[in-house]
Design an enzyme around this catalytic site. Structure first.
Site, PDB file in Angstrom:
ATOM      1  CB  ALA A   1      -5.724 -13.735   4.371  1.00  0.00           C
TER       2      ALA A   1
ATOM      3  CB  SER B   1      -8.114  -7.110   8.789  1.00  0.00           C
ATOM      4  OG  SER B   1      -7.409  -8.324   8.974  1.00  0.00           O
TER       5      SER B   1
HETATM    6  N1  HPA Z   1      -0.609  -7.586   1.845  1.00  0.00           N
HETATM    7  C1  HPA Z   1      -1.629  -7.043   2.527  1.00  0.00           C
HETATM    8  N2  HPA Z   1      -2.717  -7.723   2.844  1.00  0.00           N
HETATM    9  C2  HPA Z   1      -2.789  -9.010   2.464  1.00  0.00           C
HETATM   10  C3  HPA Z   1      -1.748  -9.632   1.752  1.00  0.00           C
HETATM   11  C4  HPA Z   1      -0.605  -8.870   1.423  1.00  0.00           C
HETATM   12  O1  HPA Z   1       0.352  -9.343   0.793  1.00  0.00           O
HETATM   13  N3  HPA Z   1      -2.147 -10.915   1.530  1.00  0.00           N
HETATM   14  C5  HPA Z   1      -3.366 -11.064   2.111  1.00  0.00           C
HETATM   15  N4  HPA Z   1      -3.766  -9.913   2.665  1.00  0.00           N
END
Ligand code: HPA
Length: 273
Positions: free
Chosen positions: A114, A213
């Protein structure tokens, strides 16, 4: 070094004792994709905590299991729960499973995650194929003595996201989502979300998404010759009029909504390779 290799071999031997087949493809499940594990048939589930020397996930909602089985008729290993630098692990431990995969004989690695969207043409809930990364704000996961058994001291990263696998992913992404977003993933160490100045800098540098990640895993896999593909779920928009303050709850909620598409893309990809 020998100690590290001995540990890896102990882990690999334990896993080989649990399964009677070794898949050529491994998938690391990012936020919201954990339920793909339910679609695996003939599953052999090995909790991380039972595997000698394996790290254990500290993130709430991350399960902590290796799953061997079949997805769309293909043998796969699923890693349900990954290890992030921000959790406090030594960097070499965040990517320990990748080297275990290499020693087991894995050839392809699908990384899912994500991330925040930095490209104004994206929408919350979109998927993006990763075709490159930016990570020079973070310590390299390969820092320290090189392990020649895995790869060279100075590995090239031109093909860190395998071009052949990207070509397979493109039509699948278009068919399933009606869009084919593709771009650069910027790696930040976290656990803070980015400041407005960091977002501005990352946009100037050409990033399309930002997350915490994937890059260490992609680098270690590329170092040891495993082909990598990466897919990001844009869980929150960090630029333009769609910008919202990032929160873990929203990230999880959007990832859940995007899950059906995400799973479909992954399944078709696994079937195609
Ligand atoms: N930033 C960093 N990591 C993330 C984000 C984000 O906006 N959304 C999901 N993981």
């Amino acid at each position: 070094m020998n100690d590290y290799l001995n540990k890896l071999n102990e882990t690999v031997n334990y896993i080989k004792g649990k399964v009677n087949f070794i898949p050529k493809t491994a998938i690391i499940l990012g936020s919201g994709l954990g339920s793909l594990a339910d679609d695996v048939t003939d599953a052999i589930v090995i909790p991380y905590k039972e595997i000698p020397n394996f790290p254990v996930s500290t993130v709430a909602g991350h399960k902590g299991e290796l799953i061997f089985g079949k997805l769309e008729g293909k043998d796969v290993i699923l890693m349900n729960g990954r290890f992030h630098y921000y959790e406090g692990y030594d960097l070499s431990m965040t990517t320990y499973p990748i080297r275990v995969f290499k020693l087991l004989g894995v050839e392809n690695l699908l990384l899912t995650n994500a991330a925040g969207g930095l490209n104004e043409s994206f929408d919350k809930g979109d998927l993006m194929i990763i075709n490159d990364h930016l990570s020079f704000f973070a310590e390299s996961v390969l820092r320290g003595p090189n392990i020649d058994e895995f790869g060279p001291r100075f590995p090239a990263m031109n093909d860190a996201y395998n071009k052949g696998l990207i070509e397979i992913l493109k039509p699948i992404m278009s068919e399933v989502t009606g869009k084919c977003n593709i771009g650069t993933y910027a790696y930040m160490k976290g656990p803070t979300y980015e400041t407005p100045a960091e977002i501005k800098a990352l946009c100037l540098l050409g990033a399309d998404a930002v997350g915490m990640s994937t890059v260490p895993e992609a680098v270690v896999a590329t170092h040891c010759g495993i082909k990598v593909a990466g897919i990001t779920c844009i869980t929150n928009m960090s630029v333009g009029s769609k910008t919202e303050v990032a929160s873990h709850e929203d990230v999880k909620e959007t990832a859940r909504k995007a899950e059906a598409n995400f799973k479909e893309v992954v399944k078709r990809f696994i079937k195609a390779i």
